[in-house]
Design a protein around this motif. Structure first.
Motif, PDB file in Angstrom:
ATOM      1  N   LEU A 289       0.812  -1.217   0.000  1.00 16.36           N
ATOM      2  CA  LEU A 289       0.000   0.000   0.000  1.00 16.36           C
ATOM      3  C   LEU A 289       0.845   1.267   0.000  1.00 16.36           C
ATOM      4  O   LEU A 289       0.307   2.357   0.175  1.00 16.36           O
ATOM      5  CB  LEU A 289      -0.929   0.012   1.221  1.00 16.36           C
ATOM      6  CG  LEU A 289      -1.944  -1.128   1.308  1.00 16.36           C
ATOM      7  CD1 LEU A 289      -2.797  -0.986   2.540  1.00 16.36           C
ATOM      8  CD2 LEU A 289      -2.813  -1.171   0.063  1.00 16.36           C
ATOM      9  N   HIS A 792      -6.705  -3.491  -3.777  1.00 18.11           N
ATOM     10  CA  HIS A 792      -6.034  -2.254  -3.376  1.00 18.11           C
ATOM     11  C   HIS A 792      -5.849  -1.358  -4.592  1.00 18.11           C
ATOM     12  O   HIS A 792      -5.567  -1.832  -5.693  1.00 18.11           O
ATOM     13  CB  HIS A 792      -4.643  -2.543  -2.792  1.00 18.11           C
ATOM     14  CG  HIS A 792      -4.685  -3.370  -1.551  1.00 18.11           C
ATOM     15  ND1 HIS A 792      -3.617  -4.118  -1.119  1.00 18.11           N
ATOM     16  CD2 HIS A 792      -5.664  -3.562  -0.638  1.00 18.11           C
ATOM     17  CE1 HIS A 792      -3.939  -4.744  -0.012  1.00 18.11           C
ATOM     18  NE2 HIS A 792      -5.172  -4.418   0.302  1.00 18.11           N
ATOM     19  N   PRO A 814      -7.024   3.442  -0.059  1.00 17.04           N
ATOM     20  CA  PRO A 814      -6.412   2.181  -0.472  1.00 17.04           C
ATOM     21  C   PRO A 814      -7.361   1.017  -0.729  1.00 17.04           C
ATOM     22  O   PRO A 814      -7.046   0.124  -1.508  1.00 17.04           O
ATOM     23  CB  PRO A 814      -5.490   1.848   0.706  1.00 17.04           C
ATOM     24  CG  PRO A 814      -6.170   2.459   1.893  1.00 17.04           C
ATOM     25  CD  PRO A 814      -6.938   3.648   1.389  1.00 17.04           C
TER      26      PRO A 814
END
Length: 975
Positions: A289, A792, A814
Motif C-alpha cells: 500500500l 487495493h 487504499p
C-alpha cells in the motif's frame, strides 16, 4: 524388585502407515510427549526392549511373560505392574473399554491426561522401583538424547512407511543396540554410552539413506521485535547450532542502545559464523500500500544501519509482517541480496512456490532465489508430528529438502530441541545451516516463478479494525500526500542546482532533512498518533529553502507582476492557479496558457507546464481582446461542462447522475455516497438477510460559479436506512476548463459508530452501464488487472469501457470492493476511522493513469515575483523524457569533489525511473548541458551498463527499458 516388561503407547491408528500426523497445538504436543517419554534410558534398560504401540480400538493386548520376582520385601506386582501403557489425549476418545480393562487386569501402569514429557517420565519412573534405581547415575543430557532418538525413530518410520509402504530396519538388532546404550548410560558410563547412542542414530541414518539419500537442511530463524531484545535473545544467542536472526534496522539500533551486551554477543556470533543476520528493512511497513520508492528507501536505510552496527550487510531478505509484492524481487536483485524467504508470518494470503526452492521473478522480470515453502512454527509441536513425511515429499518432488523453523527468542517446543539434538549426532533429519551458506550452495531451478499483485491478499484493513485504529484509511491518504510532496522537493532540488541557487553544502543539508523526513513519514504508518504538525512544519521549512534556491532574488517591486510555476514531474501537466493583481485587464491566451479569465478580484489561469521545468506568467500586461470562448458554458442549472465532457448532478441525491462525452449519450459513470450495512447471520454464521445500502437524499443542491473557468455544485443531505437518518453529508463537485479531471470533496458524518467489521463501511460508489468493462488498478506504480472482489488501489482505478476510460484518482484511498461487474465501493470510513473529509478525482479519458495520479497529489511550486515576465509568458524545461509511460520517481544532484563541500560544483544528476504501462521500449533523455557520461547503475550505485551519448546531439542519451522496469541512471556533464 520387579521390572517393566513392556513399554506401550496406545494410538488411534492401525499401522504406522496411517499414524496421525495432522494434529496441531496441545494434541500434537501430548502425542509426541507420550511417544518420546517411553524412550527414557531408565525405562528401556528396565524393559530391555524399545517401546511398542497398541491400537486404541482393539481389546487385545499382548503382554510379555512376567519377569522373575525380586527378593522378599521389594515392591509387589499389585502396585507396580509389568506393563507401562501411555494413553495420549487423541487416543482417549476412541479407546476400547475392554482394552483398558485388560490392561488393568494385568496390573499395568497406565498414564493419561499428562501433557508434558517430564510429567510422564517422572510418574513412570516413580511407579517402578527398579527403573528409579537406574536413574541414580544417569546423565541428564544423555537422557534427553534418548528422547531425541525416540523422535528420530518415529519420523524415519513414518517417512518410509507412509511414503514407501515398507521398512528395511532390522528392529530386533536396533532394539538390542538401543538397550545396550541405555544400560551403559544408566550404569554411569557416559563415554561408551554416547558411542553406543551414536551407533543407534547411524542405524536410523542407514535406513533413511536407503530411501532418501539426500541430506535435508534445517534453518532456525529467530524473530525479533522491540519487546524481545532482552534476556530471551541473550540466552538464545548462546545456542551452539547455526542461528538466523531476523532484525530490522530500527530494532538493531534499539538493541545497540538499550542492550549493548546482547548487541556485542550478536556481533560476536556473526563474526564466528554461528549467527547469520537476515532481514534488511528499516521498519516493516505495509509495502503493498506504499510506493516502491518507500520500500527501496526502507531497504537502503535498514541495511546501512545494520552494517554500521554489526559489521555485516544482510544478504537474505525476510520479513515477519505481511508485505510481499510483485516488485520485491526486482528491488532485492538490484540491491545485491542473494536470497529471500517468500513468506510472511502474520495474517493475509500469499501464493506459494511449486517447490522448496524457487527463482522468484518480479514484475520487471528480475529475479532472486527464494525458499517457496511455508515456514514452520518451532513453538508448535504440530510442525514436528509429520516432519519426516514433509521432508520425504520434498525430496521426492525436487530432490532437495529444507525446512525453515521460525520462533521468538526462547519460545520453542520440546520437539524442536529434539531435532537440534538429532542434528548433533548426524544429518539424520537434516543439518542446521545459516541462510547465507544455504543460498550459496542451493540448487538454482533456473526457471522463474512470478506472482501477480492480485495473488497477495493483505490483512491490513481487518487488522486495523481489530486493533481499533483511529486511522485505518486516513493514514494512507496522509502518507501519499506527503510522499509526493517529498518527491517534488527532490526534483526541485535538481532544478535549484541548475540555477546555481544552492551550493553543495546547502544541497547536502536539504538531502539529509529529506531522508530523515521520509523515514518519519513512512514510520508514521505504524504509529497511530504521529506528530502531524511537526512533520508539516518541517515540510514547509524545506519548501521555503527550495523557493529561495530557485529564486534567490525575487525582486524589489511591491506589486505582483508575474508568477513562476515549477513543475517537479517528468511529464507535461496542466495546473490551475489564481492571482490577485491591481492591473486587471483582458488576458492573453498565449502558450503555455491554456485558458484564463479575470474580474475585479483577480485572475484565474490554467497553464500547461513543461516537464521538469518552469513557466513564467505575466500578470500585468493586458491583452487586446477577451479570448475566452463563450461555449461551452461551464455551469448551467445542475450541469457542469468543459471541452471534454458534460457532468449532470442528480437533484434528489446530490450525487453524479452522469458523465458523458460530446457526441455520445453513453453514461461513463454515476456516483453516490452510501453506508453498507451487513446482513444478519445465525450462530452457525449462516446468512439470515442480505447486506443493504443506505439511500442518498439531498436537502440542498446549489450551482456555484467560481469564474467562467470553474464551476462547482455543492450538495448537502442525509443518508437514510429506510426512514432512519444514519449520516449527514456534504459533497462538492468541481469542473475546470482545460482539465479532464472532476474534483470531488466529501465530508460525511455517521450518527452512530460503525461495527468492527470490514463489511460495515461508508463509501463512495461508482456505477456504470457495461458489464463487459475491465477494471485495472495500480500496484505500486504499475497496472494490474482486477479479478477479485476486494482489491487495493492507492493511486488510481481504471474502468475501461469499449474505447473510453474513466479513471478514479483515489488520492491514497487504499481499499476498494467490486460489488458487481459494474459497481465499485471505495471505502472512506470503516471501524474507528476518525477522518471525515476526503478528496478524490474522476478522470475522463486521461491517457496515462499513473501520471494523472501523480499530478493529482503533486502541487506545483508557485513563486510570486515582480518584473520577471518582461511583458510576455515563457516556459523552459530542464530534463525531457520522450516516453510518457516512464515516470521519474527520485532525483539526486551530483557534485564534484572539492576542498570544501560548499565550493563543490554541480556536475550531474541521478534519477530513478519506472515504466508504468507494461510496455517495453527505448527512452531518450534530453538534458540541459552536454553529457560527458551516462551509466545505468543498480540501487547500490554499481555500474551495470554504460549508456551511449547521441553523436549528433551531446545533450541526448538513450537506453532500452523493459516491461515494468525500475532502474537508476547517473548522468554527468562535460566540464
Amino acid at each position: 524388585m520387579q521390572k517393566y516388561s513392556k513399554l506401550l503407547i496406545v494410538l488411534p491408528c492401525h499401522s504406522l502407515e496411517d499414524f496421525p500426523i495432522h494434529h496441531r497445538g496441545d494434541e500434537a504436543a501430548n502425542l509426541l510427549a507420550n511417544w518420546t517419554a517411553l524412550w527414557h534410558p531408565a525405562l528401556i534398560a528396565s524393559c530391555e526392549h524399545i517401546p511398542g504401540w497398541q491400537k486404541a480400538d482393539s481389546p487385545d493386548v499382548v503382554l510379555d511373560d512376567p519377569v522373575e520376582q525380586g527378593e522378599p520385601g521389594t515392591a509387589d506386582s499389585s502396585t507396580t505392574g509389568i506393563c507401562l501403557a501411555l494413553i495420549p489425549t487423541i487416543a482417549a476418545s476412541v479407546l476400547n473399554p475392554e482394552l483398558l480393562h485388560n490392561l488393568e487386569n494385568h496390573n499395568a501402569v497406565i498414564i493419561s491426561d499428562h501433557l508434558s514429557r517430564d510429567q510422564i517420565v517422572r510418574f513412570a519412573i516413580d511407579a517402578n522401583e527398579f527403573a528409579k534405581t537406574l536413574t541414580a547415575k544417569l546423565d541428564a543430557e544423555l537422557a534427553q538424547d534418548f528422547h531425541a532418538l525416540g523422535y528420530a525413530f518415529l519420523q524415519i518410520q513414518i517417512m518410509t512407511r507412509q511414503l514407501r509402504y515398507s521398512s528395511n530396519l532390522d528392529e530386533a538388532y536396533f532394539s538390542e543396540a538401543v538397550v545396550a546404550a541405555a544400560k551403559l548410560v544408566t550404569s554411569g558410563d557416559t563415554v561408551l554410552g554416547r558411542e553406543a547412542l551414536v551407533r543407534c542414530f547411524d542405524l536410523l541414518l542407514e535406513e533413511k539413506n536407503g530411501y532418501y539419500p539426500v541430506e535435508p537442511e534445517l534453518i532456525d530463524v529467530v524473530l525479533t521485535a522491540a519487546t524481545t531484545l532482552g534476556g530471551s535473545l541473550h540466552r538464545q544467542l548462546e545456542e551452539s547450532h547455526p542461528l538466523n536472526v531476523c532484525l530490522t534496522g530500527t530494532d538493531g539500533e534499539r538493541l545497540v542502545t538499550e542492550r549493548p551486551e546482547t548487541a556485542a554477543q550478536l556481533k560476536q556470533g556473526i563474526q564466528e559464523g554461528r549467527v547469520t543476520l537476515i532481514g534488511g528493512l528499516e521498519t516493516e511497513l505495509p509495502d503493498s500500500l506504499i510506493a516502491t520508492e518507500s520500500t527501496l528507501h526502507q531497504l537502503l536505510v535498514g541495511r546501512e544501519k545494520l552494517t554500521r552496527h554489526f559489521g555485516v550487510e544482510p544478504l537474505v531478505y525476510m520479513r515477519r509482517r505481511f508485505g510481499l509484492t510483485s516488485a520485491t524481487p526486482g528491488l532485492l536483485n538490484q540491491l545485491g541480496f542473494v536470497g529471500a524467504i517468500h513468506a510472511t508470518l502474520d495474517d493475509g494470503k500469499f501464493p506459494t512456490g511449486s517447490s522448496c526452492n524457487i527463482r522468484w521473478t518480479g514484475d520487471d522480470n528480475r529475479s532472486i532465489l527464494a525458499i517457496g515453502d511455508l515456514p514452520l512454527s518451532a513453538a508448535d509441536a504440530g510442525s514436528f508430528v509429520g516432519l519426516g513425511v514433509r521432508l520425504g515429499e520434498a525430496i521426492d518432488s525436487a530432490h532437495i529438502a529444507a525446512a525453515v523453523f521460525v520462533h521468538w527468542p526462547g519460545e520453542t517446543c520440546e520437539s524442536f530441541h529434539d531435532l537440534v539434538r538429532i542434528s548433533n549426532y548426524g544429518p539424520l533429519l537434516g543439518s542446521f545451516v545459516g541462510l547465507n551458506d544455504y543460498f550459496d550452495s542451493v540448487y538454482d531451478p533456473g526457471y522463474g516463478e512470478s506472482f501477480s499483485a492480485d495473488e497477495y491478499k493483505s490483512p491490513f484493513l481487518s487488522q486495523a479494525i481489530r486493533q481499533d485504529s483511529p486511522h485505518p484509511i486516513s493514514r494512507f491518504t496522509t502518507y501519499w500526500e506527503r510522499f509526493y510532496q517529498l518527491g517534488a522537493f527532490r526534483a526541485l532540488l535538481s532544478q535549484a542546482c541548475a540555477r546555481s541557487g544552492l551550493n553543495g553544502l546547502s544541497v547536502a543539508e536539504i538531502e539529509n532533512k529529506l531522508g530523515e523526513l521520509q523515514s518519519e513519514i513512512e514510520s508514521a504508518l505504524n504509529v497511530e498518533r504521529s506528530n502531524s504538525t511537526d512533520i508539516d512544519s518541517r515540510i514547509d521549512s524545506i519548501r521555503a529553502s527550495l523557493s529561495l534556491g530557485l529564486d534567490p532574488d525575487p525582486g524589489s517591486g511591491t506589486e505582483l507582476n508575474s508568477v513562476e510555476l515549477f513543475n517537479s514531474t517528468s511529464f507535461t501537466r496542466r495546473v490551475e492557479f489564481k492571482a490577485i493583481s491591481r492591473k486587471v485587464g483582458t488576458l492573453k491566451q498565449d502558450p503555455p496558457v491554456v485558458v484564463c479569465d479575470s474580474d475585479q478580484s483577480g485572475s484565474q489561469w490554467v497553464v500547461e507546464l513543461a516537464p521538469m521545468g518552469s513557466t513564467i506568467i505575466d500578470l500585468a500586461t493586458p491583452g487586446s481582446k477577451d479570448v475566452l470562448k463563450p461555449d461551452p458554458k461551464i455551469g448551467e442549472d445542475l450541469t457542469l461542462r468543459n471541452e471534454f465532457f458534460e457532468l449532470a448532478v442528480d437533484r434528489n441525491t446530490g450525487g453524479i447522475r452522469a458523465i458523458q462525452l460530446y457526441g455520445s449519450r453513453v453514461n461513463l459513470v454515476s456516483q453516490q455516497l452510501a453506508i453498507r450495512i451487513p446482513g444478519q447471520s445465525d450462530s452457525r454464521n449462516q446468512p439470515l438477510s442480505k447486506a443493504r445500502y443506505t439511500r442518498m437524499v439531498a436537502d440542498d443542491v446549489k450551482l456555484m460559479m467560481e469564474s467562467r473557468l470553474v464551476g462547482k455544485v455543492n450538495c448537502r443531505g442525509k443518508l437514510l436506512d429506510s426512514d432512519k437518518v444514519v449520516a449527514d453529508f456534504e459533497q462538492t463537485i468541481r469542473v475546470t476548463r482545460g482539465k479532464r479531471v472532476v474534483e470531488l470533496e466529501v465530508e460525511i458524518n455517521p450518527r452512530e459508530p460503525l461495527a468492527k467489521s470490514v463489511n460495515h463501511y461508508v463509501c463512495s460508489r461508482l456505477a456504470w452501464k457495461s458489464e463487459a468493462s475491465r477494471i485495472v488498478a495500480n500496484a505500486g506504480e504499475t497496472r494490474q488487472e482486477i479479478n477479485s472482489d476486494w482489491f487495493h488501489a492507492t493511486n488510481f482505478v481504471d474502468i475501461i469501457q469499449d474505447d473510453n476510460r474513466l479513471t478514479m484518482l483515489t488520492g491514497g484511498l487504499p481499499f476498494h470492493r467490486r460489488t458487481s461487474r459494474r459497481m465499485i465501493d471505495s471505502l472512506l470510513i470503516v471501524g474507528n476511522e476518525q477522518q471525515r473529509r476526503f478528496r478524490f478525482g474522476l478522470g475522463v479519458n486521461v491517457p496515462y493513469a499513473m501520471a494523472a495520479a501523480v499530478d493529482w497529489l503533486t502541487p506545483p511550486l508557485q513563486i510570486n515575483a515582480a518584473n520577471k515576465a518582461n511583458g510576455k509568458n515563457s516556459a523552459s524545461w530542464l530534463f525531457h523524457f520522450d516516453c510518457r509511460n516512464i515516470l521519474a520517481t527520485w532525483w539526486r544532484p551530483i557534485f564534484d569533489r572539492a576542498a570544501t563541500v560548499d565550493s563543490a560544483r554541480w556536475s550531474g544528476v541521478q534519477v530513478r525511473l519506472r515504466e508504468t504501462e507494461g510496455r517495453a521500449g527505448k527512452l531518450c533523455i534530453r538534458c540541459p548541458s552536454p553529457i560527458a557520461s551516462g551509466e545505468l547503475v543498480n540501487f547500490t550505485g554499481e555500474q551495470v551498463q554504460s549508456l551511449a551519448v547521441a553523436e549528433d546531439d551531446p545533450t541526448r542519451i538513450t537506453l532500452d527499458f523493459g516491461r515494468f522496469d525500475y532502474f537508476q541512471i547517473s548522468i554527468r556533464w562535460k566540464k
